[in-house]
Design an enzyme around this catalytic site. Structure first.
Site, mmCIF file in Angstrom:
data_model
loop_
_atom_site.group_PDB
_atom_site.id
_atom_site.type_symbol
_atom_site.label_atom_id
_atom_site.label_comp_id
_atom_site.label_asym_id
_atom_site.label_seq_id
_atom_site.Cartn_x
_atom_site.Cartn_y
_atom_site.Cartn_z
ATOM 1 N N ARG A 244 -5.057 6.687 -2.726
ATOM 2 C CA ARG A 244 -5.537 6.291 -4.048
ATOM 3 C C ARG A 244 -4.748 7.102 -5.070
ATOM 4 O O ARG A 244 -4.411 8.266 -4.821
ATOM 5 C CB ARG A 244 -7.031 6.595 -4.210
ATOM 6 C CG ARG A 244 -7.946 5.648 -3.442
ATOM 7 C CD ARG A 244 -7.972 4.246 -4.039
ATOM 8 N NE ARG A 244 -8.920 3.382 -3.354
ATOM 9 C CZ ARG A 244 -8.601 2.503 -2.399
ATOM 10 N NH1 ARG A 244 -7.342 2.385 -2.012
ATOM 11 N NH2 ARG A 244 -9.532 1.743 -1.858
ATOM 12 N N GLU A 273 -4.448 1.215 -12.649
ATOM 13 C CA GLU A 273 -3.809 0.015 -12.090
ATOM 14 C C GLU A 273 -4.225 -1.213 -12.875
ATOM 15 O O GLU A 273 -5.418 -1.339 -13.183
ATOM 16 C CB GLU A 273 -4.177 -0.131 -10.612
ATOM 17 C CG GLU A 273 -3.620 1.032 -9.790
ATOM 18 C CD GLU A 273 -3.942 0.925 -8.289
ATOM 19 O OE1 GLU A 273 -4.551 -0.080 -7.879
ATOM 20 O OE2 GLU A 273 -3.573 1.847 -7.562
ATOM 21 N N HIS A 292 -0.019 -1.968 -5.330
ATOM 22 C CA HIS A 292 -1.204 -1.808 -4.470
ATOM 23 C C HIS A 292 -1.308 -2.963 -3.463
ATOM 24 O O HIS A 292 -2.253 -3.751 -3.499
ATOM 25 C CB HIS A 292 -2.481 -1.698 -5.316
ATOM 26 C CG HIS A 292 -3.623 -1.072 -4.575
ATOM 27 N ND1 HIS A 292 -4.584 -0.320 -5.182
ATOM 28 C CD2 HIS A 292 -3.965 -1.092 -3.246
ATOM 29 C CE1 HIS A 292 -5.465 0.103 -4.284
ATOM 30 N NE2 HIS A 292 -5.100 -0.363 -3.095
HETATM 31 P P1 NAP Z 1 -10.376 7.128 7.647
HETATM 32 O O1 NAP Z 1 -10.195 6.611 9.030
HETATM 33 O O2 NAP Z 1 -11.724 7.534 7.214
HETATM 34 O O3 NAP Z 1 -9.353 8.347 7.467
HETATM 35 C C1 NAP Z 1 -9.409 9.256 6.419
HETATM 36 C C2 NAP Z 1 -8.876 10.580 6.924
HETATM 37 O O4 NAP Z 1 -8.830 11.497 5.826
HETATM 38 C C3 NAP Z 1 -9.758 11.229 8.012
HETATM 39 O O5 NAP Z 1 -8.936 11.651 9.060
HETATM 40 C C4 NAP Z 1 -10.376 12.437 7.313
HETATM 41 O O6 NAP Z 1 -10.552 13.528 8.185
HETATM 42 C C5 NAP Z 1 -9.291 12.756 6.297
HETATM 43 N N1 NAP Z 1 -9.796 13.509 5.161
HETATM 44 C C6 NAP Z 1 -10.874 13.251 4.371
HETATM 45 N N2 NAP Z 1 -10.996 14.184 3.417
HETATM 46 C C7 NAP Z 1 -9.965 15.055 3.621
HETATM 47 C C8 NAP Z 1 -9.543 16.233 2.961
HETATM 48 N N3 NAP Z 1 -10.212 16.723 1.912
HETATM 49 N N4 NAP Z 1 -8.433 16.869 3.435
HETATM 50 C C9 NAP Z 1 -7.761 16.395 4.504
HETATM 51 N N5 NAP Z 1 -8.123 15.270 5.164
HETATM 52 C C10 NAP Z 1 -9.207 14.621 4.730
HETATM 53 O O7 NAP Z 1 -9.881 6.065 6.580
HETATM 54 P P2 NAP Z 1 -8.686 5.002 6.695
HETATM 55 O O8 NAP Z 1 -9.213 3.705 7.172
HETATM 56 O O9 NAP Z 1 -7.542 5.634 7.424
HETATM 57 O O10 NAP Z 1 -8.345 4.834 5.130
HETATM 58 C C11 NAP Z 1 -7.950 5.956 4.362
HETATM 59 C C12 NAP Z 1 -7.873 5.617 2.887
HETATM 60 O O11 NAP Z 1 -6.720 4.822 2.655
HETATM 61 C C13 NAP Z 1 -9.022 4.760 2.339
HETATM 62 O O12 NAP Z 1 -10.126 5.565 1.978
HETATM 63 C C14 NAP Z 1 -8.399 4.091 1.140
HETATM 64 O O13 NAP Z 1 -8.633 4.838 -0.043
HETATM 65 C C15 NAP Z 1 -6.915 4.095 1.456
HETATM 66 N N6 NAP Z 1 -6.404 2.725 1.669
HETATM 67 C C16 NAP Z 1 -5.486 2.228 0.816
HETATM 68 C C17 NAP Z 1 -4.982 0.949 0.999
HETATM 69 C C18 NAP Z 1 -3.942 0.390 0.079
HETATM 70 O O14 NAP Z 1 -3.968 -0.805 -0.176
HETATM 71 N N7 NAP Z 1 -3.021 1.192 -0.396
HETATM 72 C C19 NAP Z 1 -5.441 0.164 2.074
HETATM 73 C C20 NAP Z 1 -6.388 0.702 2.924
HETATM 74 C C21 NAP Z 1 -6.873 1.986 2.723
HETATM 75 P P3 NAP Z 1 -11.673 13.499 9.360
HETATM 76 O O15 NAP Z 1 -11.329 12.347 10.248
HETATM 77 O O16 NAP Z 1 -11.500 14.792 10.073
HETATM 78 O O17 NAP Z 1 -12.991 13.343 8.658
#
Ligand code: NAP
Length: 345
Positions: A244, A273, A292
């Site tokens: 984000r 955005e 995005h």
């Molecule tokens: P996810 O599986 O929940 O992965 C998020 C990761 O971030 C987890 O490994 C978590 O650690 C880690 N994390 C959370 N807070 C942290 C911190 N303060 N410091 C270090 N690591 C931290 O989520 P995901 O499905 O991979 O998606 C991640 C994010 O990508 C979404 O929340 C969204 O904002 C973004 N996204 C963007 C797009 C786009 O179109 N650009 C598309 C999809 C998603 P733990 O596992 O140890 O809790």
């Protein structure tokens, strides 16, 4: 697909990103008010529908506490996204409203987008393509046009969750990249599978050639990458953000890119955005910008819409959502549908 029952006069509001086939699935279980978009012209009608709705489903959902106040019947919200930072989760929890999202189905596509940004940023694909299109390829290509390798470079994943792990796999298995990662907790399976190394953010920033941001945006990750963090990165390093925009302090990033604190950036997301065409990020040669499009393929957006509709049907008329952020709220939602009490739920 969850089993379902017709909900009679129960109502669902659908906003954006649902095609006719998905709307028809909703109509099988409830009365549906569909809005292609939310504008100043139709906001009144949208709010009138929301005030009668039991469910809300769609993309880029706009919902705040004031809107929740006007939606007393609302039991479940289903966003066509994995991120839910745009939704008031705490207020929804207070009201017992279920929040469903669409993890997993977009993981590989978003990882592809991240890798496209890695490739484009390292090899200067956009800058050099524009040079050809504008007729400025007039001599042989020499050092001023050279890019930087991807193969074998150290990839730092900030947030090794679903998408972060998928990016790491591409890097380790496809490009022989050593993987460093941060997360809230170590991921032994990623270390076994890819030889990935868990380290703190400070160390990762100092060692990685490419830093890829894939954390959710929240109070902890707001401006996680600020001037101090950027100063820890190597001068030849690139920053990739598919998380984000607000995970990065944008003015600090612009400054770092202008002063050569880091070499390049690849950005799918921005603080505001659409990003302004006048932002330096849009005009700098060493920045690759995307609108995005992390999950924006036909296949994946269809799968996300399908999942979001599965979720709202499962929540309001079936056996429960497929994926939810605050699953415990479904029990309450389900009880109200079944007309059961706390004792027999
Ligand atoms: P996810 O599986 O929940 O992965 C998020 C990761 O971030 C987890 O490994 C978590 O650690 C880690 N994390 C959370 N807070 C942290 C911190 N303060 N410091 C270090 N690591 C931290 O989520 P995901 O499905 O991979 O998606 C991640 C994010 O990508 C979404 O929340 C969204 O904002 C973004 N996204 C963007 C797009 C786009 O179109 N650009 C598309 C999809 C998603 P733990 O596992 O140890 O809790």
């Amino acid at each position: 697909m969850p089993s379902q029952q017709y909900m009679g006069e129960r109502r669902i509001v659908a906003l954006r990103r649902l095609d006719e086939a998905q709307l028809e699935r909703l109509r099988q279980v409830a009365v549906v008010d569909a809005f292609d978009d939310l504008t100043d012209d139709n906001r009144g009608a949208f709010m009138a529908s929301l005030s009668r709705a039991h469910g809300l489903v769609g993309g880029k959902l706009e919902l705040d506490e004031a809107m929740l106040e006007q939606a007393p019947l609302l039991e479940a919200v289903s966003t066509i996204s994995v991120g839910y930072d745009h939704l008031p989760l705490a207020a929804m929890n207070e009201r017992g409203i279920l929040l469903c999202n669409t993890p997993d189905v977009l993981t590989e596509t978003t990882a592809d987008t991240a890798f496209a940004l890695i490739m484009a940023t390292q090899r200067r694909l956009v800058e050099l393509s524009v040079m050809v299109r504008e007729g400025r390829w007039q001599a042989h290509i020499d050092r001023p046009h050279f890019g930087t390798d991807v193969y074998g470079k150290t990839l730092g994943i900030v947030g090794a969750g679903r998408i972060g792990a998928a990016i790491a796999r591409r890097g380790a298995l496809g490009f022989n990249m050593p993987i460093l990662y941060t997360a809230n907790s170590p991921k032994p399976e990623l270390e076994t599978e890819l030889g990935a190394q868990y380290c703190d953010l400070e160390e990762l920033l100092g060692r990685a050639d490419i830093v890829c941001l894939v954390v959710p945006w929240n109070a902890d990750t707001h401006h996680l990458i600020d001037a101090e963090a950027l100063a820890r990165m190597q001068p030849h390093a690139a920053l990739i953000n598919v998380a984000r925009g607000k995970v990065v302090d944008e003015p600090a990033l612009i400054d770092a890119l202008e002063r050569g604190v880091i070499r390049a950036a690849g950005l799918d997301v921005f603080t505001e955005e659409p990003v302004s065409a006048y932002s330096p990020l849009v005009t700098m040669d060493n920045v690759v910008v995307l609108p995005h499009i992390g999950s924006a393929t036909h296949e994946t957006r269809d799968a996300m819409a399908q999942r979001a509709v599965d979720n709202i049907i499962g929540a309001l008329a079936g056996d429960g959502p497929v994926s939810a952020v605050n699953e415990s709220q479904w029990r309450r939602c389900h009880r109200s549908i079944e007309g059961s009490t706390e004792d027999n739920a």
